[in-house]
Design an enzyme around this catalytic site. Structure first.
Site, PDB file in Angstrom:
ATOM      1  CB  SER A 139      -0.856   0.000   1.270  1.00  0.00           C
ATOM      2  OG  SER A 139      -1.500   1.254   1.438  1.00  0.00           O
ATOM      3  CE1 TYR A 152      -3.746  -1.720   5.669  1.00  0.00           C
ATOM      4  CE2 TYR A 152      -3.489   0.532   4.865  1.00  0.00           C
ATOM      5  CZ  TYR A 152      -3.686  -0.815   4.625  1.00  0.00           C
ATOM      6  OH  TYR A 152      -3.822  -1.260   3.322  1.00  0.00           O
TER       7      TYR A 152
HETATM    8  P1  NAP Z   1     -11.549  -5.907   0.919  1.00  0.00           P
HETATM    9  O1  NAP Z   1     -12.508  -5.570  -0.166  1.00  0.00           O
HETATM   10  O2  NAP Z   1     -11.946  -5.668   2.338  1.00  0.00           O
HETATM   11  O3  NAP Z   1     -11.100  -7.448   0.735  1.00  0.00           O
HETATM   12  C1  NAP Z   1     -10.252  -8.041   1.677  1.00  0.00           C
HETATM   13  C2  NAP Z   1     -10.171  -9.529   1.378  1.00  0.00           C
HETATM   14  O4  NAP Z   1      -9.296 -10.129   2.360  1.00  0.00           O
HETATM   15  C3  NAP Z   1     -11.502 -10.228   1.458  1.00  0.00           C
HETATM   16  O5  NAP Z   1     -11.608 -11.156   0.403  1.00  0.00           O
HETATM   17  C4  NAP Z   1     -11.427 -10.969   2.799  1.00  0.00           C
HETATM   18  O6  NAP Z   1     -12.163 -12.178   2.706  1.00  0.00           O
HETATM   19  C5  NAP Z   1      -9.941 -11.282   2.871  1.00  0.00           C
HETATM   20  N1  NAP Z   1      -9.512 -11.576   4.223  1.00  0.00           N
HETATM   21  C6  NAP Z   1      -9.610 -10.786   5.333  1.00  0.00           C
HETATM   22  N2  NAP Z   1      -9.137 -11.427   6.412  1.00  0.00           N
HETATM   23  C7  NAP Z   1      -8.732 -12.667   5.969  1.00  0.00           C
HETATM   24  C8  NAP Z   1      -8.165 -13.793   6.607  1.00  0.00           C
HETATM   25  N3  NAP Z   1      -7.899 -13.795   7.923  1.00  0.00           N
HETATM   26  N4  NAP Z   1      -7.863 -14.875   5.862  1.00  0.00           N
HETATM   27  C9  NAP Z   1      -8.137 -14.908   4.534  1.00  0.00           C
HETATM   28  N5  NAP Z   1      -8.678 -13.865   3.877  1.00  0.00           N
HETATM   29  C10 NAP Z   1      -8.973 -12.763   4.597  1.00  0.00           C
HETATM   30  O7  NAP Z   1     -10.179  -5.099   0.741  1.00  0.00           O
HETATM   31  P2  NAP Z   1      -9.296  -4.768  -0.554  1.00  0.00           P
HETATM   32  O8  NAP Z   1      -9.314  -3.313  -0.751  1.00  0.00           O
HETATM   33  O9  NAP Z   1      -9.639  -5.647  -1.684  1.00  0.00           O
HETATM   34  O10 NAP Z   1      -7.871  -5.124   0.043  1.00  0.00           O
HETATM   35  C11 NAP Z   1      -7.037  -6.126  -0.509  1.00  0.00           C
HETATM   36  C12 NAP Z   1      -5.586  -5.797  -0.173  1.00  0.00           C
HETATM   37  O11 NAP Z   1      -5.247  -4.537  -0.763  1.00  0.00           O
HETATM   38  C13 NAP Z   1      -5.294  -5.658   1.321  1.00  0.00           C
HETATM   39  O12 NAP Z   1      -4.037  -6.225   1.594  1.00  0.00           O
HETATM   40  C14 NAP Z   1      -5.264  -4.152   1.531  1.00  0.00           C
HETATM   41  O13 NAP Z   1      -4.455  -3.792   2.638  1.00  0.00           O
HETATM   42  C15 NAP Z   1      -4.644  -3.714   0.214  1.00  0.00           C
HETATM   43  N6  NAP Z   1      -4.900  -2.314  -0.122  1.00  0.00           N
HETATM   44  C16 NAP Z   1      -6.174  -1.833  -0.249  1.00  0.00           C
HETATM   45  C17 NAP Z   1      -6.353  -0.490  -0.546  1.00  0.00           C
HETATM   46  C18 NAP Z   1      -7.726   0.139  -0.687  1.00  0.00           C
HETATM   47  O14 NAP Z   1      -7.827   1.382  -0.678  1.00  0.00           O
HETATM   48  N7  NAP Z   1      -8.784  -0.641  -0.822  1.00  0.00           N
HETATM   49  C19 NAP Z   1      -5.256   0.355  -0.719  1.00  0.00           C
HETATM   50  C20 NAP Z   1      -3.986  -0.174  -0.583  1.00  0.00           C
HETATM   51  C21 NAP Z   1      -3.823  -1.514  -0.293  1.00  0.00           C
HETATM   52  P3  NAP Z   1     -12.934 -12.877   3.920  1.00  0.00           P
HETATM   53  O15 NAP Z   1     -13.473 -11.792   4.795  1.00  0.00           O
HETATM   54  O16 NAP Z   1     -13.983 -13.676   3.208  1.00  0.00           O
HETATM   55  O17 NAP Z   1     -11.910 -13.743   4.590  1.00  0.00           O
END
Ligand code: NAP
Length: 255
Positions: A139, A152
């Protein structure tokens, strides 16, 4: 695309957001995809239409990881070309002084230890393919900080350090290592961060155009589809409306 038709990928956190978009994109591009997440029903809804395999996975639970690896072996992912360590979350916006330690611990367990667990579990299988690749979702929080983001940003700084260390440790081996570091992406991320408060989550993207999950999946697919001798070390991708973690152009305020 013929050459990637027999290539195998594991995506963690495939039930929503960037992980779900990555599952769809890579499966459509011809990869054999196995995805894991805790919400198996949602995961199946993502995977089945694109012919990807789905299995329950909690990346923080070593027994669940071991079971997931068994499933991977049974389904023919014993020689793995790509591991996308995507599962992750931000929890709350505590100051350092006001930190709720349980939330910080959960972020470290998920973002850092979860990435470690899956990387260790699959590294031998990535080597065995003769052409492996680890893509970690970092990120901009991995190299910037902001008030209220201490837990975070510390965890994503750790992901960045782990990724760069792995790249050095694997030098000379047939395994590439990439960090994809997005800025604001509209997914479930902020709803999770604010514990289900959708209005507060929506306010993060108000008046600006965020990235969508497909934009990040596109970066992952691009890095993974370079020739094997090309290692994309890192991709930083933000919306045009965002210059730093806290410098965001909002039309309602500025226009
Ligand atoms: P999201 O829509 O909340 O999706 C998160 C995913 O992680 C879900 O599929 C969730 O599935 C899974 N997850 C959470 N806890 C878990 C666990 N203990 N074991 C297995 N799976 C788990 O978030 P996203 O934005 O797609 O984020 C994905 C990645 O991108 C993360 O690493 C986040 O830090 C990074 N990121 C996001 C952003 C942003 O602005 N959205 C920016 C920078 C980086 P379940 O709940 O079904 O397990």
């Amino acid at each position: 695309m013929e050459e990637i038709r027999s290539r195998t990928v594991v995506v963690t956190g495939g039930s929503a957001g960037i992980g779900a978009a990555t599952v769809r994109r890579l499966a459509t591009d011809g990869w054999s995809v196995l995805a894991g997440a805790r919400r198996l029903d949602l995961l199946r809804e993502v995977c089945e239409p694109v012919g990807a395999a789905a299995a329950g996975l909690d990346v923080t639970d070593e027994a669940s990881v071991a079971e997931f690896v068994d499933v991977a072996d049974r389904l023919g992912f014993g020689k793995l070309n790509l591991l996308v360590n995507n599962a992750g979350a931000a929890l709350g916006v505590d100051s350092v002084e006001g930190a709720q330690e349980d939330l910080w611990r959960r972020m470290f367990e998920l973002n850092v230890m979860g990435t470690l667990h899956l990387t260790r579990a699959f590294l031998g299988r990535l080597r065995a393919s003769g052409d492996g690749h680890v893509v970690n979702l970092g990120s901009v929080a991995g190299f910037e900080t902001y008030p209220g983001g201490g837990g975070y940003t510390a965890s994503k700084h750790a992901v960045r350090a782990l990724t760069k260390t792995l790249r050095r440790e694997l030098l000379g081996e047939p395994v590439r290592v990439t960090e994809v570091a997005p800025g604001l992406v509209e997914t479930e991320f902020s709803v999770v961060r604010f514990d289900g408060d959708r209005d507060r989550a929506d306010s993060i993207y108000r008046g600006m155009t965020p990235l969508v999950a497909d934009d990040v999946a596109d970066c992952i697919a691009w890095a993974a589809s370079r020739p094997s001798h090309v290692n994309i070390d890192e991709i930083v991708v933000r919306p045009r409306d965002q210059a730093t973690a806290t410098s965001v152009h909002r039309r309602e305020e500025n226009d």
